[in-house]
Design an enzyme around this catalytic site. Sequence first.
Site, PDB file in Angstrom:
ATOM      1  N   SER A 199       7.969   5.598  -1.816  1.00 10.82           N
ATOM      2  CA  SER A 199       8.524   5.096  -0.566  1.00 10.82           C
ATOM      3  C   SER A 199       8.314   6.155   0.527  1.00 10.82           C
ATOM      4  O   SER A 199       7.177   6.515   0.806  1.00 10.82           O
ATOM      5  CB  SER A 199       9.997   4.732  -0.765  1.00 10.82           C
ATOM      6  OG  SER A 199      10.461   3.948   0.296  1.00 10.82           O
ATOM      7  N   ASP A 243       6.238  -5.994  -3.222  1.00 13.15           N
ATOM      8  CA  ASP A 243       6.899  -5.048  -2.320  1.00 13.15           C
ATOM      9  C   ASP A 243       6.747  -5.560  -0.892  1.00 13.15           C
ATOM     10  O   ASP A 243       5.697  -5.411  -0.277  1.00 13.15           O
ATOM     11  CB  ASP A 243       6.289  -3.653  -2.458  1.00 13.15           C
ATOM     12  CG  ASP A 243       7.068  -2.611  -1.666  1.00 13.15           C
ATOM     13  OD1 ASP A 243       7.979  -2.994  -0.900  1.00 13.15           O
ATOM     14  OD2 ASP A 243       6.768  -1.410  -1.811  1.00 13.15           O
ATOM     15  N   HIS A 269       9.359  -3.026  -4.915  1.00 15.58           N
ATOM     16  CA  HIS A 269       9.292  -1.621  -4.501  1.00 15.58           C
ATOM     17  C   HIS A 269       9.501  -0.685  -5.690  1.00 15.58           C
ATOM     18  O   HIS A 269       9.138   0.484  -5.635  1.00 15.58           O
ATOM     19  CB  HIS A 269      10.371  -1.385  -3.440  1.00 15.58           C
ATOM     20  CG  HIS A 269      10.151  -0.195  -2.560  1.00 15.58           C
ATOM     21  ND1 HIS A 269       8.984   0.031  -1.867  1.00 15.58           N
ATOM     22  CD2 HIS A 269      10.967   0.842  -2.243  1.00 15.58           C
ATOM     23  CE1 HIS A 269       9.082   1.146  -1.170  1.00 15.58           C
ATOM     24  NE2 HIS A 269      10.270   1.663  -1.379  1.00 15.58           N
TER      25      HIS A 269
END
Length: 712
Positions: free
Chosen positions: A561, A642, A674
């Site tokens: 991320s 995601d 994600h």
Amino acid sequence: MTVRATKFTPEVLLRAPRRSAGLPSPDGKLVLFTLSTYSFETHKTTSEINVLDVETGTSVQCTGAERDKEPNWIGVGTEVAWLRSGENGSTKLMVGDAGDLSRPPYALGTVDAPISNLKVRPLNDETIAIVVVGQATVDGELYNPETASKSHSTGREFSELFVRHWDTYLTSNRNSLFYGTLKKSEPHITESFGRYSLSRLTNALRGTGLQSPIPPFGGTDNYDISDNGIVLVAKDPALNPATTTKSDFYFIPLSSFTERSPPKPQRFSLDYSKGASSSPTFSPDGKKAVFLQMQHNGYESDRNRIVLIENLTNPSSAVEILVSSTNKGQWNLSPSSVLWGNDNHLYLQCEDAGRVSLFRIPAKPPKQDYWFPEQVETPQGSVFDVRPAAAGSSQLLISSTSLVDSSTYSITDPEHLDKLEKVISSLSKNGSVFGLSYKKQVEHIYFKGAGDYTVHALVVKPSTFSKDKKYPLAYLIHGGPQGAWDNSWSTRWNPAVFAEQGYVVVCPNPTGSTGFGQEFVDAIKGQWGGRPFDDLIKGFEHIEANMPYVDTSRAVALGASYGGFMVNYIQGQPFGRKFKALVTHDGVFSITNQIATDELYFPEHDFGGTLWEHRDEWERWSPSRYAGNWATPHLIIHNELDYRLPISEGLAAFNVLQRKGIESKFLSFPDENHWVLKPENSLHWHTVVLNWINKYVGLPEYQPSSSLVTQV
């Protein structure tokens, strides 16, 4: 079942039983919990509901039915209610006796839809109030995807945001709270005990425009139940959910939980707080409540304020605790949840310098200008759940984890803040089941940051560590960016997994990290590649100068991320040549493509506004600007579900690496978001990641092998 490992590997991590928070019985003698275990032989997860004896620390199975979940104590004895997924999307409500397992459980009713997030509350000796969560149609009825009519077209039309959120395209259905009762009958001639039956469920939010719990992560923490009704948090339905975080606290008064037309929810708020609300909690008598609220709309990492509602019949009775004349608040930490204890104190879980600690404050604040919460002694590591240890008791049952321990239950007496009363169960025996030791392997360090401040980092060493040897460095960069590495367990990015491969693992908490004061969190705004990047360089220099057992010439950097953004950014800077290999998981390549994200308020806050009004700020730190400098071998991972960071980010980064002839690999899971959550996918992920970095630092290849695990 106990998993014992001769070496802690990804396979051991993923095989290990996963235990829920503990639920103490009304008399405090038993603790209820769920346990799930994945088998790589059968490729299935088995789940069971267990009960633990507080005195002996031993546990027994209550039910092992595959679809049983969410147990709750009901009444004042040892009866338990839980949900069981049924055929065609239906859900059965089951009842059994955890104190007398010879009594077979029975189904007290069936709901013709998937429901979850069960909460119960005794109203009297015969009646239990119940609230569950289900998807509601536009007409307010429970939605069952298995039996609903299907369209012959797969087209989707949208005229407002969200289009999709987290990993799901939105439909017209919304989360809602449904209430009812469990009514106990008189026992029949052939029975010693009466049986419960389930009333019809009523949608508490029908026609209000409110949705609770708040997607995608809201659950039982988004509402509470008492014999006076329901309190909940929900987003403001008049605002765009993709560009705002504002949510409010509501109270729905109910006297019997059989009302066919629920009263209109009453909103409570602070005039000056326009941000997200969370953790609504009743007082033990149900006449007051408390919740957490952020001040600024559009900022999901703002500091949570503690809001006390002194009278639920008066919507203007909300007051902030620990308020200050500057409106910044007296306390610089941000609680994530609040419990109203039986001793008339509020208990706050709060990130605090690399762990989640427990604090308490009086529910009736003292009349003085400056005072601060008291810290309650808990096991080393991080608290993730707190409950009264028994009905009416001031003692608390603490559920916690650490970097080496997957689940610990303990009891503490807040009247003795510096003393932990009793650890009643450690699922991994303080890490020994995994061959891990907190004392020998885990260390907290601090180093000077890019400015006049210090930066915290967690260090995890191999279990076979010797100060006379040299170990390669795994530099793990956390996501968020407003997040932190805490002393807690994880089945995704678990530092001990990397350490047991032979790395010294350093997990820094640079500028923007949570748990070190709100100013430190806020300082990352407009600084994505600035202060945090400089802090990471300072951390690397600290390792070089102060940790002689680390071979920084054999360093690798990994991040997900925002951590993936940072690894991509590092790749384009001279600092990137310090690493033998890099790993980016679901990271950012082009910041301007954040305009395709689901929650637009996030980039608009961190980069000062919209893309078209603040393009320079959006582009300033974009890794794509420095793609011409990329040179280090790089593994890119990006998943198709995601919607926070679309897969084009990973594909773009991999395209650059391939076009430049840089050794690289791309890994993607079409059925993951994600995160990588499915055990088989997670084992694949770990195998690819470890073998990628091990190859470049001279460590052996990792091969999953069940021979390293025994089950007893």
